[in-house]
Design an enzyme around this catalytic site. Sequence first.
Site, mmCIF file in Angstrom:
data_model
loop_
_atom_site.group_PDB
_atom_site.id
_atom_site.type_symbol
_atom_site.label_atom_id
_atom_site.label_comp_id
_atom_site.label_asym_id
_atom_site.label_seq_id
_atom_site.Cartn_x
_atom_site.Cartn_y
_atom_site.Cartn_z
ATOM 1 N N HIS A 1 0.837 -1.199 0.000
ATOM 2 C CA HIS A 1 0.000 0.000 0.000
ATOM 3 C C HIS A 1 0.872 1.249 0.000
ATOM 4 O O HIS A 1 1.998 1.241 0.474
ATOM 5 C CB HIS A 1 -0.938 0.023 1.215
ATOM 6 C CG HIS A 1 -0.230 0.117 2.531
ATOM 7 N ND1 HIS A 1 0.449 -0.950 3.100
ATOM 8 C CD2 HIS A 1 -0.078 1.139 3.414
ATOM 9 C CE1 HIS A 1 0.964 -0.586 4.260
ATOM 10 N NE2 HIS A 1 0.681 0.687 4.477
ATOM 11 N N LEU A 2 0.312 2.316 -0.535
ATOM 12 C CA LEU A 2 0.868 3.658 -0.434
ATOM 13 C C LEU A 2 -0.071 4.491 0.432
ATOM 14 O O LEU A 2 -1.255 4.168 0.576
ATOM 15 C CB LEU A 2 0.990 4.323 -1.806
ATOM 16 C CG LEU A 2 1.796 3.613 -2.897
ATOM 17 C CD1 LEU A 2 1.740 4.424 -4.191
ATOM 18 C CD2 LEU A 2 3.230 3.388 -2.474
#
Length: 393
Positions: A226-227
């Site tokens: 994830h970012l």
Amino acid sequence: MAIQEVNPMVTPHGSKEASYLLPLNKEDWEGQGIPDFVYGQEELLAREIQWPRHASGMLGALPPSRFDSAICSAWRQRMELGLFRYHLGELQTQILPGAVGFVAQLNVERGVQRRRPQSIQSVRQPFDPGQFNFNKIQPGEILFRLHRKPNPASALQQEDILVMINVSPLEWGHVLLVPEPAQALPQCLLPGVLRAGVEAVLLSLHPGFRVGFNSLGGLASVNHLHLHGYYLAHRLPVEGAPSKPLDPSGHLHLLQALPAPGFLYHTSGPGPDLEALVNRVCRATDYLTEHDIAHNLFVTRGAPPGKSSPSSVLTGVRVILWARKSSFGIKENQAFNVALCELAGHLPVKTSQDFTSLTEAAALTLIQDCLLPPAQAEEVQVALVALVTQEEQ
């Protein structure tokens, strides 16, 4: 009463995108499906973005883009529906006196209410389906699917990204950008995901919308790729910090200003230049991962490399990569923990006492204690320069 659709888009086929807002009746969430936010290269706003004279509030006086409107309306609704761990109001904020210009914010609830980080022992730790992951969230936490129109000229793999709320937000509009969760990808950066993050910054008209990545050992709390993306209505030191080139072609620079030296990559906008940047950065993060070196990455609009930009005009996108000491777990006795936003100059502080007493010198000590020792930092720099040089030959 159902909430009305906001900013519908007519697709080339003549049909409207689904609303990004949920029905008020929770029982209807499951059958709603995930709406698509479809965008093309023409929406990637590569022109100069300028800070307003008085930046305040979530979007201030800036006209939002279609992307900004979609995130902010859906995010606000999820807050009203109680899907977050706490209600986020306007955070008490101060600019610490000193040369750096740290933006400190008091966020007591995040320090208390956020989910406990997972047990991590290695930057290369495999995905564990038994731990918390993004297959286990509530359906209402997903805002929309970020879908880029196919581009035959692109060599990068097309990656659909789920945009979902961070239930323990550090600022307004704090979202997570997650590739299809069922792929069960560990927290190791991939080119398609990074491109989506850079393009999310280009989709926003707000200079304070930033995207970042924490590796395992770099304070990533969930081992599922994830970012982070969020709005911060304040300039940060890394936007215009001066740098020096490390390779003859100027593709890799070293930030020379505080709060921390980092490797600087820059793109002027969408197209081959952006794709080349994504490949360069991911070769660097692959090297760091393979050598079990923790790292943090920050994506922001900013000045071209080699130039200091004291003005409010931002041209292109800066991607800053920091190699750092591994840190596994939250240190409760510190004013803040050092991850992607702290290295960029944004300090979410956990207690009122620390917020009142924090100084620039104390903040710098905490940050610099997390950096690699000089000999190892030099070794990493030589390796990353070699990667860029190999590409140029």
